[in-house]
Design an enzyme around this catalytic site. Structure first.
Site, PDB file in Angstrom:
ATOM      1  N   SER A 216      -7.471   3.845  -2.790  1.00 24.14           N
ATOM      2  CA  SER A 216      -6.056   3.972  -2.103  1.00 24.14           C
ATOM      3  C   SER A 216      -5.248   4.479  -3.384  1.00 24.14           C
ATOM      4  CB  SER A 216      -5.674   2.984  -1.547  1.00 24.14           C
ATOM      5  OG  SER A 216      -6.472   2.523  -0.310  1.00 24.14           O
TER       6      SER A 216
ATOM      7  N   GLU B 175       0.928  -1.082  -0.019  1.00 20.12           N
ATOM      8  CA  GLU B 175       0.251   0.055   0.074  1.00 20.12           C
ATOM      9  C   GLU B 175       0.735   1.407  -0.183  1.00 20.12           C
ATOM     10  OE1 GLU B 175      -3.618   2.037   0.128  1.00 20.12           O
ATOM     11  OE2 GLU B 175      -3.557  -0.024   0.266  1.00 20.12           O
TER      12      GLU B 175
ATOM     13  N   ASP C 117       1.218   4.349  -3.339  1.00 18.14           N
ATOM     14  CA  ASP C 117       1.266   5.643  -3.123  1.00 18.14           C
ATOM     15  C   ASP C 117       2.366   6.228  -3.664  1.00 18.14           C
ATOM     16  OD1 ASP C 117      -1.318   4.887  -2.042  1.00 18.14           O
ATOM     17  OD2 ASP C 117      -0.968   6.090  -0.389  1.00 18.14           O
TER      18      ASP C 117
END
Length: 323
Positions: free
Chosen positions: A232, A34, A38
């Site tokens: 996300s 994750e 990003d």
């Protein structure tokens, strides 16, 4: 900005990853993957940006400590890819209000905090008959980012893959709806009624959207392809775009909390967001099944599924030049 369990050490190489038990491999992808998603999205779309990655414990104090650092340093834009239903038992009443108070302080400094609206539709991982929205995406002091998908070659629609949440592999749906905690801010002049009987006239999310579902993003994790997505990914996409747009604006217009500006009047007496975004009018509702089994509908103009729609960077720059 990513929040990682305290004491967690991600694998550094493919060999280290493959030696982990299957359960720990999944944790590595969920946590470290994750973070890398990003960073890769922001770095790929805004290669000239200065990128800081902030880590904190996964608890309410971690959120507060991290946001205190954001207030102190006041970057132009922040991306957050985490959250929970605003009425989730892991949030305390005091904690959620203290976090929101800090989000307000950051907004007062002109910081635009882009927050993913959630990947589980109106259920938001809560197993009851009510519709839920994610916090901090539901805060009036952030830019809440929903998700889209591309189907049939080039048709962009709202993100929804059966059953509308992640209980089934590759399933998911953009979060969105009406807050039951935060009143609708004065600047958010939209007509969206809550699907929860007797609910307050709350803050509506998301504000905008970007690609979250198929065909996903081409990413790399510990040396091997790791395609991923969800809101996300939508949040850092918007963060990267805002950074690039702000760089092109005069200094006096660079450090401004973006969200209220999108709802303000642009040309032709229409909200600025309708000029700066590509309206998403196709797709499924963001209902999750079996709970709550209903959701908000995609419609022309602003809606509680994709907000004003997907970004059009050149038009966003033009619109902000006029405000």
């Amino acid at each position: 900005m990513d929040i990682v369990p305290v004491g967690y050490t991600p694998p550094r190489t493919l060999e280290e990853l493959e030696q982990l038990p299957e359960q720990d491999q999944e944790l590595a992808f969920d946590v470290a993957g994750e973070v890398m998603m990003d960073v890769q999205i922001v770095a790929g779309l805004a290669p000239g940006a200065d990128i800081s990655v902030l880590f904190a414990d996964w608890d309410q104090k971690g959120w507060i400590d991290l946001l205190d650092q954001v207030i102190l340093t006041a970057p132009a834009v922040v991306s957050i890819s985490y959250g929970l239903a605003e009425d989730h038992p892991d949030w305390s009443l005091l904690g959620i209000h203290e976090i929101n108070r800090r989000l307000a302080a950051a907004a007062d400094k002109g910081v635009t905090i882009c927050v993913s609206s959630g990947d589980d539709g109106t259920g938001d991982q809560m197993r009851d008959r009510r519709c839920h929205v994610d916090f901090p995406a539901s805060s009036p002091h952030v830019l809440s980012v929903g998700g889209t998908q591309i189907v049939r070659g080039d048709v962009e629609e709202s993100w929804w893959v059966s059953p509308g949440d992640r209980s089934v592999r590759n399933g998911g749906s953009t979060g969105g709806g009406v807050s039951t905690v935060w009143r609708r801010p004065e600047w958010q002049k939209v007509q969206v009624d809550s699907l929860n009987p007797g609910a307050v006239d709350g803050r509506v999310v998301p504000d905008v959207a970007a690609l979250a579902g198929p065909p996903f993003y081409d990413l790399v994790f510990v040396g091997r392809p790791s395609p991923n997505g969800g809101t996300s990914a939508s949040a850092p996409l918007w963060a990267a775009l805002i950074a690039r747009v702000y760089e092109q604006l005069p200094p006096a217009k660079q450090q401004r909390f973006l969200t209220p500006l999108l709802y303000g009047t642009g040309t032709n007496s229409r909200p600025l967001g309708t000029h700066a975004c590509r309206d998403i009018t196709a797709g499924h509702s963001n209902a999750s099944f079996p709970f709550p089994g209903r959701g908000y509908q995609v419609r022309p103009g602003y809606d509680a599924v994709t907000g004003f729609g997907g970004p059009v960077g050149v038009e966003l720059l033009k619109a902000l030049m006029t405000v």
